[in-house]
Design a protein around this motif. Sequence first.
Motif, PDB file in Angstrom:
ATOM      1  N   THR A  15     -40.592 -43.666 -38.376  1.00  0.00           N
ATOM      2  CA  THR A  15     -39.262 -43.739 -39.004  1.00  0.00           C
ATOM      3  C   THR A  15     -38.271 -42.731 -38.437  1.00  0.00           C
ATOM      4  O   THR A  15     -37.079 -42.802 -38.763  1.00  0.00           O
ATOM      5  CB  THR A  15     -39.357 -43.515 -40.530  1.00  0.00           C
ATOM      6  OG1 THR A  15     -39.911 -42.205 -40.784  1.00  0.00           O
ATOM      7  CG2 THR A  15     -40.225 -44.581 -41.187  1.00  0.00           C
ATOM      8  N   ARG A  18     -35.132 -44.193 -36.518  1.00  0.00           N
ATOM      9  CA  ARG A  18     -34.122 -44.772 -37.416  1.00  0.00           C
ATOM     10  C   ARG A  18     -33.318 -43.686 -38.113  1.00  0.00           C
ATOM     11  O   ARG A  18     -32.082 -43.770 -38.224  1.00  0.00           O
ATOM     12  CB  ARG A  18     -34.806 -45.662 -38.451  1.00  0.00           C
ATOM     13  CG  ARG A  18     -33.859 -46.287 -39.455  1.00  0.00           C
ATOM     14  CD  ARG A  18     -34.602 -47.081 -40.521  1.00  0.00           C
ATOM     15  NE  ARG A  18     -35.401 -46.216 -41.393  1.00  0.00           N
ATOM     16  CZ  ARG A  18     -36.148 -46.643 -42.405  1.00  0.00           C
ATOM     17  NH1 ARG A  18     -36.212 -47.942 -42.669  1.00  0.00           N
ATOM     18  NH2 ARG A  18     -36.832 -45.802 -43.142  1.00  0.00           N
ATOM     19  N   TYR A  92     -32.474 -42.779 -44.186  1.00  0.00           N
ATOM     20  CA  TYR A  92     -31.394 -42.953 -43.214  1.00  0.00           C
ATOM     21  C   TYR A  92     -30.064 -43.101 -43.935  1.00  0.00           C
ATOM     22  O   TYR A  92     -30.020 -43.298 -45.157  1.00  0.00           O
ATOM     23  CB  TYR A  92     -31.656 -44.155 -42.302  1.00  0.00           C
ATOM     24  CG  TYR A  92     -31.775 -45.493 -43.007  1.00  0.00           C
ATOM     25  CD1 TYR A  92     -30.708 -46.386 -43.034  1.00  0.00           C
ATOM     26  CD2 TYR A  92     -32.949 -45.878 -43.650  1.00  0.00           C
ATOM     27  CE1 TYR A  92     -30.809 -47.613 -43.668  1.00  0.00           C
ATOM     28  CE2 TYR A  92     -33.063 -47.099 -44.295  1.00  0.00           C
ATOM     29  CZ  TYR A  92     -31.992 -47.960 -44.300  1.00  0.00           C
ATOM     30  OH  TYR A  92     -32.091 -49.180 -44.938  1.00  0.00           O
TER      31      TYR A  92
END
Length: 301
Positions: A15, A18, A92
Motif C-alpha cells: 500500500t 498508493r 491515502y
Amino acid sequence: MKLSVIIPVYCVENTLERCVQSVVSQSYKDLEIILVDDGSPDNCAQLCDEWSQRDKRIRVIHKQNGGLSDARNAGLDIVKGEFITFVDSDDYLAADTYAEVMKLTEGADIVEFPFVKDYDVFSKDNRKRQSAVNHFREYRDMGSYWLKGFAYEHCYAWNKVYRRELFDGVRFPKGQVFEDVATLPLILTNVKCLKVTNKGLYHYTDNEHGITATATGQELKMLLQAHLRILPQWQDDRYYMHVLNIQLDVCRMTGEQPELKKRHVSPFAKGLSISQRLKAIVINTLGIKVLCHINKRIRRS
C-alpha cells in the motif's frame, strides 16, 4: 507555508505506493514529506529510498522498530514546516485535500478535515464507506469542541493539520495503543482556534487485523485510562456513557473491577441511545459493578 507530512512505514509494501503517490500528487506543492521506516522487515526500506530519489521533497528516516508512536515522534523531531500533518501508510488522500485545508490555516492552530472509512468486508470490490466531519465550524472553546463536536469519537491524528508549535513538549506515548486519544487533549490545551471543514478527504482503510478490531482487554484499558484522565475536565452525560461502554468491555475482557467512578446520569439526556438510557438507569440504581456483571453475562450468552 510549508506543510510537513509525517508517514510512518512498517510492513506496508503493498500500500505504500498508493499512499505516497496520493501525497506527492497533491496540488499544494510546498510540502516536506518524511517517510519513517520503522525497521520494517519487508521491502519498505528500499521503497522509501526510491521515493526520495524520485521527489526531492521526501526525506527518509531509517530506525529500529519502535511502533507507531515512536515513528511519528521521530518525524516530529526533524520537521521544518510551519504546519504538520500525519498519514498512515496504508491510507491515502483525495486530490487537492491539502490545498483546501491550507486555505483555512490563517488564524487557526488546527484544521480538521473529513475522512472516509473504507471497509474491505468481503472483497476489495465490496466496500462500505462511512464519512465523518461534513460541515464547517470554528471553535474557540476546546471544551465545546470535545463535547458538542464529539471530538472524543474522532481523535485521529491523520485528519488534522496542526501548527508546529503545538507539539513543543508533546509527543505520542511510546508503546501505547490508542495513542491519539492520549495525545490530542494535551495539544488542545494550547489551541486558541480550531476549524472543522468539509473540504478535502482522507481515506482510512479499515483493517480487520488492526488494533481497533483486535484490541485485547489490556489494550482497551489504555484507551479507558486515556479517557479517565480527561473526564474530570470535560464531562457530560453523553461523553460519560461513551467512556462507560469502554469500561464495560475492559471489565468483560479482563475480569477486573471498574475504574470509572459512578455518577448520576439522566436517562433523558440528549443524544443517548435506548441502550444507553437503560444502562443509565442501572448505574443510578445499582451501580457500575452490577452493570459490568450484567453485561458480562449477556455477552457470554
